[in-house]
Enzyme design. Structure first.
Site, PDB file in Angstrom:
ATOM      1  N   ASP A   1       0.862  -1.178   0.000  1.00 13.15           N
ATOM      2  CA  ASP A   1       0.000   0.000   0.000  1.00 13.15           C
ATOM      3  C   ASP A   1       0.908   1.241   0.000  1.00 13.15           C
ATOM      4  O   ASP A   1       2.135   1.156   0.171  1.00 13.15           O
ATOM      5  CB  ASP A   1      -0.976  -0.020   1.192  1.00 13.15           C
TER       6      ASP A   1
HETATM    7  C1  NOJ Z   1      -4.102   3.882  -0.034  1.00 12.60           C
HETATM    8  C2  NOJ Z   1      -5.256   2.958   0.176  1.00 12.60           C
HETATM    9  O1  NOJ Z   1      -5.151   2.322   1.426  1.00 12.60           O
HETATM   10  C3  NOJ Z   1      -5.403   1.893  -0.893  1.00 12.60           C
HETATM   11  O2  NOJ Z   1      -6.610   1.220  -0.698  1.00 12.60           O
HETATM   12  C4  NOJ Z   1      -5.314   2.497  -2.259  1.00 12.60           C
HETATM   13  O3  NOJ Z   1      -5.464   1.494  -3.245  1.00 12.60           O
HETATM   14  C5  NOJ Z   1      -3.989   3.207  -2.398  1.00 12.60           C
HETATM   15  N1  NOJ Z   1      -3.900   4.280  -1.408  1.00 12.60           N
HETATM   16  C6  NOJ Z   1      -3.781   3.812  -3.796  1.00 12.60           C
HETATM   17  O4  NOJ Z   1      -4.618   4.875  -3.981  1.00 12.60           O
END
Ligand code: NOJ
Length: 734
Positions: A277
């Protein structure tokens, strides 16, 4: 490329490039890897958001093989240009994979995932994901960061909106449906996109419902509940997974070799790639797990996170780690191999079209139709005093009141950045269309869901006075759920309860429609109004869907997939809890026993249980019968029950099958969902529903990852929700 497409190509051009076999793909990957520099390998393992405007610096980096992936951003033209540079001007011509958060639709916005799950309709959920894949792939996106299947038992956590509910089996079925919708029949079809199961794993168990917070989950619970939907998504062929932000049992999920290597790779045989993430590799420093950037890179790579999102620890430190002989270069090759494998599977090396024009953003008729059906099926009727609903179409005037009656952004919910706003139909617009302008009186009453002022109340009261019925559109605006949007209170924010009270005083029938990204607490409101319809954030077609249900053109059939507490103090709350040694009772002599597991100031039961939802018709469950009172391990049990529609409306019912093992070496939940069916019944019609339960469905994990089925006595319910139903008993024997 599959053979069918090849046939067409042959006919058109007389040539055919046959799809590479898995072995051929591995050969190609090996050939590439043998030619790659360490920098090029680390580049493949790096992902950044799309460089805005594609400046010269970024073009140079792409030419140098610096980035394996970009996400969220870039026009189709810019993406096509960056891809052209990667393929034609970089040394090895390795294509970029473009990711994006396509969470519940793209141009066409469907209900938030929690709302979709309330439909208990995997086929419709699959179709919505298929449409999202078509719309996203048409602008050059190859990969979505969905489905999210975190199990959340605490509605304070804002990301419960993105989840598929609290039950691991249902979440797994729906996640698998989304995977199949996104990925289509062949991953290399131009309208397929790779799915990404997230957030692996445990993220939804954030302590106190506070986003990004620590999680502690014993291995047995991790496997029985939190990992289960991921395993189902893996079986459905999810091409990638995303490692989560949270620390799990002391080890960050993005540095967790147990979940990432041992479980995902060794036990489940996953051979796609894992992306971290957003900056989760760097965050291992703040977690207190990595001492510095180099250590974070080492821990992420060793644990099995193949691609780093946004932060650059891998690229900045990978070479030094190898030179110092701290990091085994084979781990780098393994990660690159996983990434290239997905790129090959997507057909990125085989001239997958990279659209450079912006196609019409206007959702197709089919897309809007699916959005409307899914929104309709997601609506959960929680209260309908004296059958006030459905409203007669001959009703005179309707007052449409509340801050969420006409707010396109809010009804779409979290993650709707590419939405076609002009396609959004609000409840107010839909109501006007249904009844005609002059039969709708409108007053927002409050500017937003958080508005604490009361200056708009007088107009709202006047509107109610001028109408025959008032419909209040209350709840939470979209920014109050989703990422970084945890709340410590679950009440309707702002002065919404006050507004409802003033409107109720007018004395007309009042219907509350609640739009929200989580279960809210609204006991007092429910006491004051005649009916409550829970609408989640229902997406683009939420308005027509709500009006269809209010006026009986559709009968409510959504069922809750998250337990609704009476008060925030009951959280975490979920239906599949353990019994405790002193279970509380609602009735009978035990109800007065103080020394049972309950509260002094509120009931231990939820406001609305998992699986619950009312209909305009009535269903009668009877005659539950089993093929045998005892089954051997390995055998199947046929469970039959009769469900009759005893009311006046043709409607869908969601028939749920639960079991409980009464005694085992590890305590078992008081109920576990094993299967469900959405059936359609005409008034007076009775149907037999058949479930096939296998003893594998009854398995649970012991410490150390051993999956076991223990003989013993079981209860079974065929039920309309997790708190009621027709009970039967059976034994599992050796
Ligand atoms: C953070 C989020 O937790 C995740 O779900 C998302 O896919 C990513 N950012 C990318 O935007």
């Amino acid at each position: 490329m599959n053979l069918r497409k090849c046939g067409l190509l042959m006919a058109l051009s007389g040539t055919c490039l046959l799809a590479a076999t898995p072995a051929e793909i591995e050969t190609k990957i090996n050939a590439l890897i043998s030619r790659m520099t360490i920098e090029e390998k680390l580049g493949q393992m790096s992902q950044s958001s799309f460089p805005k405007g594609l400046p010269d610096r970024a073009r140079g980096e792409i030419r140098g093989g610096r980035w394996g992936s970009f996400f969220n951003g870039g026009t189709p033209q810019e993406k096509a240009e960056a891809q052209r540079i990667a393929i034609h001007e970089s040394r090895l011509g390795i294509p970029i994979i473009y990711g994006q958060d396509v969470i519940h639709g793209f141009h066409t916005v469907f209900p938030i995932p929690l709302g979709q799950s309330a439909s208990w309709d995997p086929e419709l959920v699959r179709q919505a994901a298929r449409i999202a894949a078509r719309e996203a792939s048409a602008v050059g996106i190859h990969w979505t960061f969905a489905p999210m299947m975190d199990i959340a038992r605490d509605p304070r956590w804002g990301r419960i909106a993105e989840s598929l509910g609290e039950d691991p089996y249902l979440a797994g079925v729906l996640a698998a449906a989304m995977v199949s919708g996104f990925q289509g029949e062949a991953l290399d079809a131009p309208d397929s996109i790779a799915a990404c199961g997230k957030h692996y794993v445990g993220y939804g168990a954030a302590e106190a419902g506070r986003d990004y917070n620590t999680t502690w989950i014993p291995e047995t619970l991790l496997r029985d509940v939190y990992l289960r939907p991921f395993q189902m998504a893996r079986k459905a062929g999810a091409a990638t997974f995303m490692s989560a932000f949270n620390a799990l049992n002391g080890v960050p999920a993005s540095g967790n070799g147990f979940t990432l290597r041992h479980v995902l790779r060794d036990e489940w045989g996953f051979d796609g790639f894992v992306v971290s993430d957003y900056t989760a590799i760097t965050e291992m420093i703040a977690h207190g797990h990595a001492s510095d950037a180099q250590d974070a890179a080492l821990k992420g790579i060793r644990a099995g996170v193949d691609m780093e999102m946004v932060s650059t620890n891998y690229y900045d430190n990978g070479k030094a780690l190898i030179d110092a002989r701290v990091l085994d270069p084979k781990l780098i090759d393994q990660a690159v191999r996983n990434i290239l494998r997905v790129k090959f599977r997507l057909g990125l090396f085989d001239n997958r079209p990279q659209p450079a024009s912006t196609p019409a953003e206007q959702p197709s008729r089919e897309a809007l139709e699916i959005a409307r059906r899914l929104a309709t099926e997601s609506l959960v009727l929680l209260k309908d005093r004296n059958g006030v609903l459905p409203l007669a179409k001959s009703v005179g005037k309707v007052a449409v009141i509340g801050p969420l009656a006409d707010s396109p952004t809010d009804q779409m919910g979290t993650w709707a950045m590419e939405a076609n706003r002009s396609a959004v139909r609000t409840p107010l617009a839909a109501m006007r269309q249904k009844l005609g302008e002059n039969r709708v009186v409108q007053a927002a009453g409050l500017k937003t869901s958080r508005d604490t002022g009361s200056t708009g109340f007088a107009a709202a009261v006047d509107a109610a006075r001028a109408a025959d019925v008032a419909v209040l559109f209350l709840g939470e605006e979209s920014s109050l759920s989703g990422e970084a949007s945890s709340r410590s209170m679950l009440d309707l924010p702002g002065a919404q309860e006050d507004l409802a009270r003033e409107v109720a005083k007018v004395g007309k029938p009042v219907i509350a429609v609640i739009l929200a990204g989580r279960p809210l607490t609204f006991h007092n409101l429910a006491e004051q109004v005649n009916a409550v319809l829970y609408a989640w954030h229902p997406g683009a077609m939420g308005g027509p869907a709500i009006c269809d249900v209010l006026f009986g053109d559709a009968v409510p059939s959504g069922r809750l997939t998250a337990t609704f507490p009476r008060t925030v103090g009951q959280a975490p709350i979920y239906y599949n809890h353990m019994s405790t040694g002193r279970p509380a009772a609602e009735s009978g002599a035990e109800a007065n026993n103080k020394f049972t597991s309950k509260y002094l100031d509120v009931s231990f039961t939820p406001e609305y249980p998992f699986g619950f939802g009312l209909s305009y018709t009535a269903f009668e469950y009877s005659n539950v019968r089993l093929s045998s009172p005892r089954i051997r391990i390995g055998e199947k049990l046929a469970v039959r029950a009769d469900i009759a529609n005893t009311g006046k409306y043709e409607a869908d019912e969601v028939v749920q099958l639960y079991t409980r093992q009464l005694a085992a070496s590890l305590t078992r939940p008081v109920r576990e969902l094993r299967s469900f069916r959405r059936i359609h019944l005409h008034p007076g019609e009775k149907k037999e529903v058949l479930f096939e339960l296998s003893t594998d469905d009854l398995a649970f994990y012991r410490e150390g990852g051993e999956l076991t089925i223990e003989p013993g006595a079981f209860h079974l319910w065929v039920a309309p929700d997790s708190a009621s139903g027709q009970r039967a008993e059976f034994w599992v024997v050796r």
